[in-house]
Design a protein around this motif. Structure first.
Motif, PDB file in Angstrom:
ATOM      1  N   SER A   1       1.107  10.580  -3.923  1.00 15.60           N
ATOM      2  CA  SER A   1       0.253   9.556  -3.323  1.00 15.60           C
ATOM      3  C   SER A   1       0.128   8.295  -4.166  1.00 15.60           C
ATOM      4  O   SER A   1      -0.369   7.280  -3.680  1.00 15.60           O
ATOM      5  CB  SER A   1      -1.155  10.136  -3.073  1.00 15.60           C
ATOM      6  OG  SER A   1      -1.825  10.415  -4.303  1.00 15.60           O
ATOM      7  N   ILE A   2       0.570   8.326  -5.422  1.00 18.14           N
ATOM      8  CA  ILE A   2       0.450   7.169  -6.319  1.00 18.14           C
ATOM      9  C   ILE A   2       1.830   6.811  -6.857  1.00 18.14           C
ATOM     10  O   ILE A   2       2.497   7.639  -7.487  1.00 18.14           O
ATOM     11  CB  ILE A   2      -0.510   7.489  -7.488  1.00 18.14           C
ATOM     12  CG1 ILE A   2      -1.912   7.823  -6.970  1.00 18.14           C
ATOM     13  CG2 ILE A   2      -0.581   6.308  -8.459  1.00 18.14           C
ATOM     14  CD1 ILE A   2      -2.856   8.325  -8.046  1.00 18.14           C
TER      15      ILE A   2
ATOM     16  N   SER B   1      -2.494   2.288  -2.845  1.00 18.48           N
ATOM     17  CA  SER B   1      -3.814   1.662  -2.898  1.00 18.48           C
ATOM     18  C   SER B   1      -3.857   0.490  -1.927  1.00 18.48           C
ATOM     19  O   SER B   1      -2.858  -0.217  -1.730  1.00 18.48           O
ATOM     20  CB  SER B   1      -4.112   1.163  -4.306  1.00 18.48           C
ATOM     21  OG  SER B   1      -5.328   0.440  -4.340  1.00 18.48           O
ATOM     22  N   ARG B   2      -5.038   0.274  -1.337  1.00 20.22           N
ATOM     23  CA  ARG B   2      -5.237  -0.842  -0.407  1.00 20.22           C
ATOM     24  C   ARG B   2      -5.777  -2.086  -1.109  1.00 20.22           C
ATOM     25  O   ARG B   2      -6.207  -3.021  -0.446  1.00 20.22           O
ATOM     26  CB  ARG B   2      -6.212  -0.429   0.689  1.00 20.22           C
ATOM     27  CG  ARG B   2      -5.745   0.749   1.535  1.00 20.22           C
ATOM     28  CD  ARG B   2      -6.787   1.116   2.578  1.00 20.22           C
ATOM     29  NE  ARG B   2      -6.346   2.228   3.402  1.00 20.22           N
ATOM     30  CZ  ARG B   2      -7.072   2.776   4.377  1.00 20.22           C
ATOM     31  NH1 ARG B   2      -8.281   2.289   4.638  1.00 20.22           N
ATOM     32  NH2 ARG B   2      -6.585   3.779   5.083  1.00 20.22           N
ATOM     33  N   ALA B   3      -5.723  -2.117  -2.407  1.00 18.82           N
ATOM     34  CA  ALA B   3      -6.398  -3.170  -3.165  1.00 18.82           C
ATOM     35  C   ALA B   3      -5.655  -4.500  -3.172  1.00 18.82           C
ATOM     36  O   ALA B   3      -6.220  -5.501  -3.625  1.00 18.82           O
ATOM     37  CB  ALA B   3      -6.610  -2.704  -4.603  1.00 18.82           C
ATOM     38  N   TYR B   4      -4.423  -4.548  -2.678  1.00 20.40           N
ATOM     39  CA  TYR B   4      -3.596  -5.734  -2.900  1.00 20.40           C
ATOM     40  C   TYR B   4      -3.156  -6.383  -1.593  1.00 20.40           C
ATOM     41  O   TYR B   4      -2.886  -5.703  -0.597  1.00 20.40           O
ATOM     42  CB  TYR B   4      -2.380  -5.368  -3.744  1.00 20.40           C
ATOM     43  CG  TYR B   4      -2.794  -4.737  -5.060  1.00 20.40           C
ATOM     44  CD1 TYR B   4      -3.375  -5.503  -6.056  1.00 20.40           C
ATOM     45  CD2 TYR B   4      -2.654  -3.368  -5.256  1.00 20.40           C
ATOM     46  CE1 TYR B   4      -3.796  -4.924  -7.251  1.00 20.40           C
ATOM     47  CE2 TYR B   4      -3.064  -2.785  -6.452  1.00 20.40           C
ATOM     48  CZ  TYR B   4      -3.636  -3.567  -7.440  1.00 20.40           C
ATOM     49  OH  TYR B   4      -4.060  -2.988  -8.607  1.00 20.40           O
TER      50      TYR B   4
ATOM     51  N   SER C   1     -10.774   4.518 -10.360  1.00 22.21           N
ATOM     52  CA  SER C   1     -11.494   5.142  -9.239  1.00 22.21           C
ATOM     53  C   SER C   1     -11.500   4.234  -8.016  1.00 22.21           C
ATOM     54  O   SER C   1     -11.463   4.711  -6.879  1.00 22.21           O
ATOM     55  CB  SER C   1     -12.931   5.460  -9.654  1.00 22.21           C
ATOM     56  OG  SER C   1     -12.954   6.459 -10.651  1.00 22.21           O
ATOM     57  N   ARG C   2     -11.555   2.910  -8.247  1.00 17.68           N
ATOM     58  CA  ARG C   2     -11.518   1.984  -7.116  1.00 17.68           C
ATOM     59  C   ARG C   2     -10.108   1.918  -6.524  1.00 17.68           C
ATOM     60  O   ARG C   2      -9.935   1.954  -5.308  1.00 17.68           O
ATOM     61  CB  ARG C   2     -11.948   0.591  -7.550  1.00 17.68           C
ATOM     62  CG  ARG C   2     -11.916  -0.450  -6.427  1.00 17.68           C
ATOM     63  CD  ARG C   2     -12.319  -1.816  -6.919  1.00 17.68           C
ATOM     64  NE  ARG C   2     -11.373  -2.354  -7.896  1.00 17.68           N
ATOM     65  CZ  ARG C   2     -10.254  -3.006  -7.556  1.00 17.68           C
ATOM     66  NH1 ARG C   2      -9.923  -3.174  -6.283  1.00 17.68           N
ATOM     67  NH2 ARG C   2      -9.454  -3.487  -8.496  1.00 17.68           N
ATOM     68  N   LEU C   3      -9.098   1.825  -7.391  1.00 17.52           N
ATOM     69  CA  LEU C   3      -7.724   1.743  -6.900  1.00 17.52           C
ATOM     70  C   LEU C   3      -7.275   3.041  -6.247  1.00 17.52           C
ATOM     71  O   LEU C   3      -6.631   3.036  -5.194  1.00 17.52           O
ATOM     72  CB  LEU C   3      -6.788   1.409  -8.058  1.00 17.52           C
ATOM     73  CG  LEU C   3      -6.879   0.027  -8.672  1.00 17.52           C
ATOM     74  CD1 LEU C   3      -6.004  -0.073  -9.911  1.00 17.52           C
ATOM     75  CD2 LEU C   3      -6.496  -1.041  -7.663  1.00 17.52           C
ATOM     76  N   PHE C   4      -7.604   4.151  -6.903  1.00 15.82           N
ATOM     77  CA  PHE C   4      -7.147   5.467  -6.462  1.00 15.82           C
ATOM     78  C   PHE C   4      -8.347   6.416  -6.480  1.00 15.82           C
ATOM     79  O   PHE C   4      -8.601   7.089  -7.497  1.00 15.82           O
ATOM     80  CB  PHE C   4      -6.047   5.991  -7.383  1.00 15.82           C
ATOM     81  CG  PHE C   4      -4.921   5.020  -7.612  1.00 15.82           C
ATOM     82  CD1 PHE C   4      -4.024   4.729  -6.604  1.00 15.82           C
ATOM     83  CD2 PHE C   4      -4.756   4.392  -8.851  1.00 15.82           C
ATOM     84  CE1 PHE C   4      -2.979   3.848  -6.817  1.00 15.82           C
ATOM     85  CE2 PHE C   4      -3.717   3.512  -9.074  1.00 15.82           C
ATOM     86  CZ  PHE C   4      -2.826   3.230  -8.044  1.00 15.82           C
TER      87      PHE C   4
ATOM     88  N   GLU D   1       0.836  -1.208   0.000  1.00 14.97           N
ATOM     89  CA  GLU D   1       0.000   0.000   0.000  1.00 14.97           C
ATOM     90  C   GLU D   1       0.868   1.255   0.000  1.00 14.97           C
ATOM     91  O   GLU D   1       0.582   2.228  -0.708  1.00 14.97           O
ATOM     92  CB  GLU D   1      -0.922   0.004   1.215  1.00 14.97           C
ATOM     93  CG  GLU D   1      -1.799   1.245   1.307  1.00 14.97           C
ATOM     94  CD  GLU D   1      -2.639   1.303   2.565  1.00 14.97           C
ATOM     95  OE1 GLU D   1      -3.252   2.357   2.816  1.00 14.97           O
ATOM     96  OE2 GLU D   1      -2.681   0.299   3.310  1.00 14.97           O
TER      97      GLU D   1
ATOM     98  N   GLU E   1     -15.827  -3.980 -12.157  1.00 15.21           N
ATOM     99  CA  GLU E   1     -15.707  -2.763 -11.321  1.00 15.21           C
ATOM    100  C   GLU E   1     -17.026  -2.010 -11.206  1.00 15.21           C
ATOM    101  O   GLU E   1     -17.021  -0.791 -11.000  1.00 15.21           O
ATOM    102  CB  GLU E   1     -14.620  -1.824 -11.889  1.00 15.21           C
ATOM    103  CG  GLU E   1     -13.289  -2.481 -12.111  1.00 15.21           C
ATOM    104  CD  GLU E   1     -12.601  -2.897 -10.816  1.00 15.21           C
ATOM    105  OE1 GLU E   1     -13.066  -2.509  -9.740  1.00 15.21           O
ATOM    106  OE2 GLU E   1     -11.597  -3.645 -10.897  1.00 15.21           O
TER     107      GLU E   1
END
Length: 427
Positions: free
Chosen positions: A272-273, A168-171, A323-326, A163, A425
Motif C-alpha cells: 500500500s506504500i 497517499s492522497r496528500a499530493y 500518520s497523516r500521509l499513511f 496517489e 502536523e
C-alpha cells in the motif's frame, strides 16, 4: 561510525563491510593524491587507476564518513535549481555543458555499479517530486517543461496517479523522472572504494591531511604519521572540509538533514506504500523525503539536526507526519535515526576551484551528491589524464568565496526547522 549511531544509522547497519584499509605511515609517492573518501574522491581514484595513474587517497576518518554515507540515497539528475538557471548562472557554454553532464549523471552511476558489481540496493524505477498544493504543481509543471526541452524522460502525473504510486492522497500531483532511482548510499561508497583498490589505487583511512606544501613541481601532503608526495592533488572534502582546505567548508552554509527508518513493514503495508519503489521528496520549503530500502523499511527525513531538543522534536513530528500521509502507520516505531550536513552554495550550484597549480576540486553539491560526485570525480580523472582540457571542463574555474553570515544562517536553519516541526502536523 565512531560509535555514534546517529551518524550513519540504517546505512551503517545494512551496508556490506568496508574494504580493509590502513593508516598513512611513512613516505608514499603518487601521480595523484586525493583528499577525501566520498563519491568525488572515490570516483576520481577509480577512473585514474583505470587510466594507469598511481593514486593515493587519504580519508580523515572512514570511507563514506561525510555526506556520502548519510544521505537519503536518491540518485537525482541535475541539481535543485531549474534547468534554465544553469545557463543564467554559468553562461551558455558551461551552463549547457553542466546541465547535460549532470542530467546523464544517474546513467553513469548505474554503469559504474554494473561494471564493478557493486552491491548497493540499486532501484531504477525513477523518483517522484511531489506537489504540495496548487502552487507546488505549478512549480513542477514548469520544471518538467524545462527538462522536456532538453529531451529528458520526465512527465507530470495527476493526483490520482500520484496517489496510486505513493499510497497517499496528500499530493496534487508529481513529477516522475525516469532517469533517477535509489540506492544504499554507504554501500555504494564502499563499493566504489573496493573497485578503486581492485583497479590499483591505494586508499588510506584515519589519515587526516594536516598540511600541504609545494614540493618542487609537486606537493607534499602530511598526516600525523606519514607523507604523500604527488604531482597533482584533488581536493574532494566538500562540506566536511578541515585542515588546509577549510575554505571549502567556509564557503558553504550547512543545512542539517535527518532521516529515520521504520522497522521492516509487513506485506500488506508494503503493497500500500510506494509499491513501485520510487524515491520521493516534496515541494515544501521545509521539505520531506521518503523511500523504501530493500528490507522493507520506510526511510523518512526532513531538515533538522537530531541533537539537543531537536532529536525529540523531529522524531515526534515525523510520527505525526507519517500518520497523516499513511494512516496505517500511526503506531509505527523507528529502528534507526541519523543526520548530517548538506553544504549549500549561494546559488545552489557546485563550484570548481583551482587552489594552486595542479591542485583542483569540485564542491558544493547542495544535497545532490551521488550522481554529481560520481560524474565530477570522473571528470577530474579525465582532466588529469589529459583527456579533457581546462577549456572543456563543465564548470568555470572560480576562487573560493566565504559565505556571508554563515554562522547566523546555520543557526537559523537548525532553529527554524525545530520551530516548523514543533508546530507542524498538529491539526
Amino acid at each position: 561510525m565512531l560509535d555514534n549511531p546517529r551518524s550513519h544509522g540504517l546505512w551503517e547497519k545494512t551496508a556490506p563491510p568496508p574494504p580493509a584499509t590502513e593508516r598513512l605511515a611513512g613516505g608514499h609517492t603518487a601521480d595523484v593524491a586525493i583528499v577525501g573518501g566520498g563519491y568525488t574522491g572515490l570516483s576520481a581514484a577509480l577512473h585514474l587507476a583505470e587510466g594507469g595513474a598511481r593514486v593515493v587517497l587519504l580519508e580523515a576518518t572512514e570511507i563514506g564518513f561525510g555526506g556520502a554515507g548519510r544521505n537519503v540515497g536518491l540518485i537525482n539528475a541535475g541539481m535543485w535549481v531549474m534547468p534554465d538557471n544553469f545557463v543564467k548562472e554559468l553562461g551558455p557554454v558551461h551552463g549547457e555543458r553542466a546541465l547535460k553532464l549532470l542530467g546523464n549523471g544517474p546513467a553513469l552511476v548505474r554503469e559504474t555499479i554494473r561494471k564493478h558489481g557493486i552491491e548497493c540496493e540499486l532501484v531504477e524505477n525513477g523518483t517522484l517530486h511531489l506537489a504540495v498544493g496548487t502552487q507546488g504543481l505549478i512549480e513542477l509543471e514548469e520544471r518538467a517543461r524545462q527538462w522536456q526541452a532538453h529531451a529528458a524522460p520526465v512527465s507530470i502525473l495527476d493526483a490520482a496517479e500520484t496517489e496510486r504510486r505513493v499510497g497517499s492522497r496528500a499530493y496534487a500531483g508529481a513529477l516522475l523522472d525516469m532517469r533517477a532511482g535509489t540506492l544504499q548510499p554507504l554501500a555504494y561508497a564502499r563499493g566504489l572504494a573496493q573497485a578503486a583498490m581492485t583497479s590499483g589505487a591505494t586508499l588510506l583511512t584515519g589519515s587526516p591531511v594536516i598540511s600541504a606544501q609545494r614540493n618542487g613541481s609537486g606537493y607534499l601532503l602530511s598526516s600525523t604519521e606519514g607523507t604523500v608526495a604527488a604531482d597533482w592533488v584533488i581536493v574532494a572534502t566538500d562540506a566536511y572540509s578541515t585542515g588546509p582546505w577549510q575554505v571549502v567548508r567556509d564557503e558553504q552554509v550547512h543545512l542539517p538533514y535527518f532521516n529515520l527508518a521504520t522497522r521492516p513493514l509487513s506485506g500488506n503495508l508494503l503493497r500500500s506504500i510506494l509499491p513501485g519503489g520510487e524515491g520521493c521528496w516534496d515541494t515544501r520549503e521545509v521539505l520531506s523525503s521518503f523511500r523504501m530500502d530493500r528490507g522493507g523499511r520506510l526511510v523518512f527525513g526532513s531538515v533538522g539536526a537530531l541533537r539537543g531538543p531537536g532529536a525529540g522534536i523531529h522524531r515526534n513530528w515525523a510520527k505525526r507526519a507519517l500518520s497523516r500521509l499513511f494512516p496505517q502507520l500511526s503506531e509505527i516505531e523507528f529502528e534507526a535515526e541519523w543526520y548530517g550536513q548538506i553544504g549549500m552554495t549561494d546559488n545552489a550550484l557546485p563550484r570548481l576551484h583551482l587552489f594552486d597549480r595542479n591542485v583542483i576540486g569540485f564542491c558544493g553539491y547542495n544535497g545532490r551528491g551521488i550522481a554529481p560526485g560520481t560524474t565530477f570525480g570522473k571528470v577530474l580523472a579525465e582532466h588529469i589524464l589529459g583527456r579533457i582540457s581546462e577549456a572543456d571542463l563543465p564548470l568555470p574555474l572560480s576562487d573560493p568565496k566565504l559565505a556571508s553570515f554563515r554562522s547566523l544562517k546555520e543557526a537559523y536553519y537548525e532553529a527554524g526547522a525545530q520551530l516548523a516541526h514543533l508546530a507542524g502536523e498538529r491539526f
